[in-house]
Scaffold this motif. Structure first.
Motif, PDB file in Angstrom:
ATOM      1  N   LEU A 140     -40.796  65.513  29.755  1.00 40.32           N
ATOM      2  CA  LEU A 140     -40.656  64.378  30.662  1.00 40.32           C
ATOM      3  C   LEU A 140     -39.251  64.357  31.261  1.00 40.32           C
ATOM      4  CD1 LEU A 140     -41.718  61.654  31.818  1.00 40.32           C
ATOM      5  CD2 LEU A 140     -40.744  60.573  29.778  1.00 40.32           C
ATOM      6  N   THR A 166     -36.135  62.589  33.253  1.00 40.07           N
ATOM      7  CA  THR A 166     -35.511  61.297  33.552  1.00 40.07           C
ATOM      8  C   THR A 166     -34.653  61.445  34.797  1.00 40.07           C
ATOM      9  OG1 THR A 166     -35.500  60.564  31.243  1.00 40.07           O
ATOM     10  CG2 THR A 166     -33.922  59.528  32.718  1.00 40.07           C
ATOM     11  N   VAL A 168     -41.504  55.639  36.510  1.00 40.31           N
ATOM     12  CA  VAL A 168     -41.736  54.484  35.639  1.00 40.31           C
ATOM     13  C   VAL A 168     -40.418  53.808  35.254  1.00 40.31           C
ATOM     14  CG1 VAL A 168     -42.909  53.685  33.559  1.00 40.31           C
ATOM     15  CG2 VAL A 168     -43.714  55.747  34.719  1.00 40.31           C
ATOM     16  N   CYS A 198     -38.683  49.942  33.351  1.00 35.65           N
ATOM     17  CA  CYS A 198     -38.908  48.709  32.594  1.00 35.65           C
ATOM     18  C   CYS A 198     -37.607  47.913  32.589  1.00 35.65           C
ATOM     19  CB  CYS A 198     -39.388  49.014  31.170  1.00 35.65           C
ATOM     20  SG  CYS A 198     -38.167  49.846  30.135  1.00 35.65           S
ATOM     21  N   SER A 237     -40.973  51.573  29.023  1.00 33.49           N
ATOM     22  CA  SER A 237     -41.252  52.544  30.079  1.00 33.49           C
ATOM     23  C   SER A 237     -41.578  53.919  29.491  1.00 33.49           C
ATOM     24  CB  SER A 237     -40.071  52.641  31.054  1.00 33.49           C
ATOM     25  OG  SER A 237     -38.863  52.916  30.376  1.00 33.49           O
ATOM     26  N   LEU A 238     -40.888  54.313  28.430  1.00 31.11           N
ATOM     27  CA  LEU A 238     -41.189  55.594  27.795  1.00 31.11           C
ATOM     28  C   LEU A 238     -42.557  55.561  27.119  1.00 31.11           C
ATOM     29  CD1 LEU A 238     -37.693  56.480  26.294  1.00 31.11           C
ATOM     30  CD2 LEU A 238     -38.897  57.709  28.117  1.00 31.11           C
ATOM     31  N   CYS A 246     -45.069  55.965  29.744  1.00 36.73           N
ATOM     32  CA  CYS A 246     -45.202  57.361  30.171  1.00 36.73           C
ATOM     33  C   CYS A 246     -46.199  58.094  29.277  1.00 36.73           C
ATOM     34  CB  CYS A 246     -43.843  58.054  30.133  1.00 36.73           C
ATOM     35  SG  CYS A 246     -42.700  57.534  31.429  1.00 36.73           S
ATOM     36  N   HIS A 282     -39.308  59.385  34.457  1.00 37.71           N
ATOM     37  CA  HIS A 282     -38.795  58.160  33.840  1.00 37.71           C
ATOM     38  C   HIS A 282     -37.497  57.773  34.526  1.00 37.71           C
ATOM     39  CE1 HIS A 282     -36.242  56.274  30.575  1.00 37.71           C
ATOM     40  NE2 HIS A 282     -37.256  55.446  30.669  1.00 37.71           N
ATOM     41  N   GLU A 297     -33.971  56.208  34.652  1.00 33.68           N
ATOM     42  CA  GLU A 297     -32.866  55.912  33.731  1.00 33.68           C
ATOM     43  C   GLU A 297     -32.321  54.499  33.961  1.00 33.68           C
ATOM     44  OE1 GLU A 297     -28.594  57.943  32.394  1.00 33.68           O
ATOM     45  OE2 GLU A 297     -29.536  58.478  34.295  1.00 33.68           O
TER      46      GLU A 297
END
Length: 276
Positions: free
Chosen positions: A116, A118, A205, A207, A241-242, A245, A258, A260
């Motif tokens: 994934l 970031t 994504v 959060c 958010s992770l 994912c 993702h 940061e």
């Protein structure tokens, strides 16, 4: 809240990693008084089969075939462990209120194996402006409506507690004492994501926290003092958010990144925002 481990059959989840808890009591001395006592150690272990093959060996355990970790109740965090487990169980935690979920260390290793990526909020914004990415904010709807990244889609990973059982009401009361709202996992997150997000674009994504997959922290200097790395941060820093994912990968989305720092970093970077 008390949690229990749900069996594979109960979850109807055919590709859930197999895990096990092991609880033991070990002699220990109190760090201040020096008095002898005991402490309880809970260890979790993963066997590599099926989805477990996605779990990569942890740093420092590359020669160990089985991935092991444990929950440290004293420091309230997951730690690497060399303890091997004899029994297997589905490593899905079922809280007394809400939906079952995979423990964070398993999610962390899954996302690492998926590689994934970031990216910074600015990079995400540029992809959005080129119509190459869709921004998704997984915060609860009421926080999203207050302010969010311009053009962002809301698919909440959590929701307000919906039930009216005594446990639901107790959770509401407990969280109200901290001036917080009681929440639970959104059981329809995957269906909501399929309905709201395209599969032919990158899904970026965010959060309210950001989180990280990086383990430990690099030494840094602040006000003349050097802060050493933290070798005990073995599984990065978890965030919604992770975790989202992971859920999106499991739902069938392939191109996921993702963001940061999440929405706070987006706002700090003075990127466009809007309200509903």
């Amino acid at each position: 809240m008390k949690s229990t481990v749900t069996s594979h059959a109960q979850l109807h989840h055919t590709q859930t990693p197999s895990w096990a808890f092991q609880s033991s009591v070990r002699p220990a001395k109190h760090p201040r008084s020096g008095k002898c006592g005991h402490r309880r150690v809970v260890t979790v272990h993963a066997e590599k089969s099926g989805l477990q093959r996605l779990l990569q060996p942890l740093e420092g355990l590359s020669k160990v075939e089985d991935v092991s970790f444990r929950w440290n109740p004293a420091n309230l965090r997951w730690e690497k462990s060399r303890t091997k487990m004899a029994d297997d169980a589905s490593m899905m935690i079922t809280p007394m209120i809400g939906e079952p979920y995979l423990v964070w260390p398993a999610v962390h290793n899954y996302l690492q194996r998926k590689k994934l990526k970031t990216i910074s909020p600015e990079e995400a914004y540029k992809l959005q402006q080129k119509n190459k990415a869709v921004l998704v904010d997984v915060r609860e709807e009421k926080y999203f409506n207050q302010q969010h990244a311009a053009g962002c889609v809301n698919v909440g990973l959590f929701q307000s507690v919906q039930g009216r059982t005594p446990l639901d009401n107790l959770k509401r009361l407990a969280m109200a004492g901290f001036a917080m709202e009681a929440t639970e996992r959104n059981p329809n997150f995957r269906q909501d994501a399929l309905a709201a997000l395209p599969k032919n674009k990158t899904i970026a994504v965010m959060c309210s926290l950001g989180g990280t997959l990086l383990v430990g922290t690099k030494p840094r200097e602040l006000s003349g003092k050097v802060f050493k790395s933290d070798p005990d941060r073995a599984f990065g820093r978890e965030s919604r958010s992770l975790k989202a994912c992971y859920e999106l990968y499991e739902t069938g989305f392939k191109n996921i990144v993702h963001i940061e720092g999440g929405f706070p970093q987006w706002r700090y970077d003075q990127l466009p925002t809007e309200t509903d």
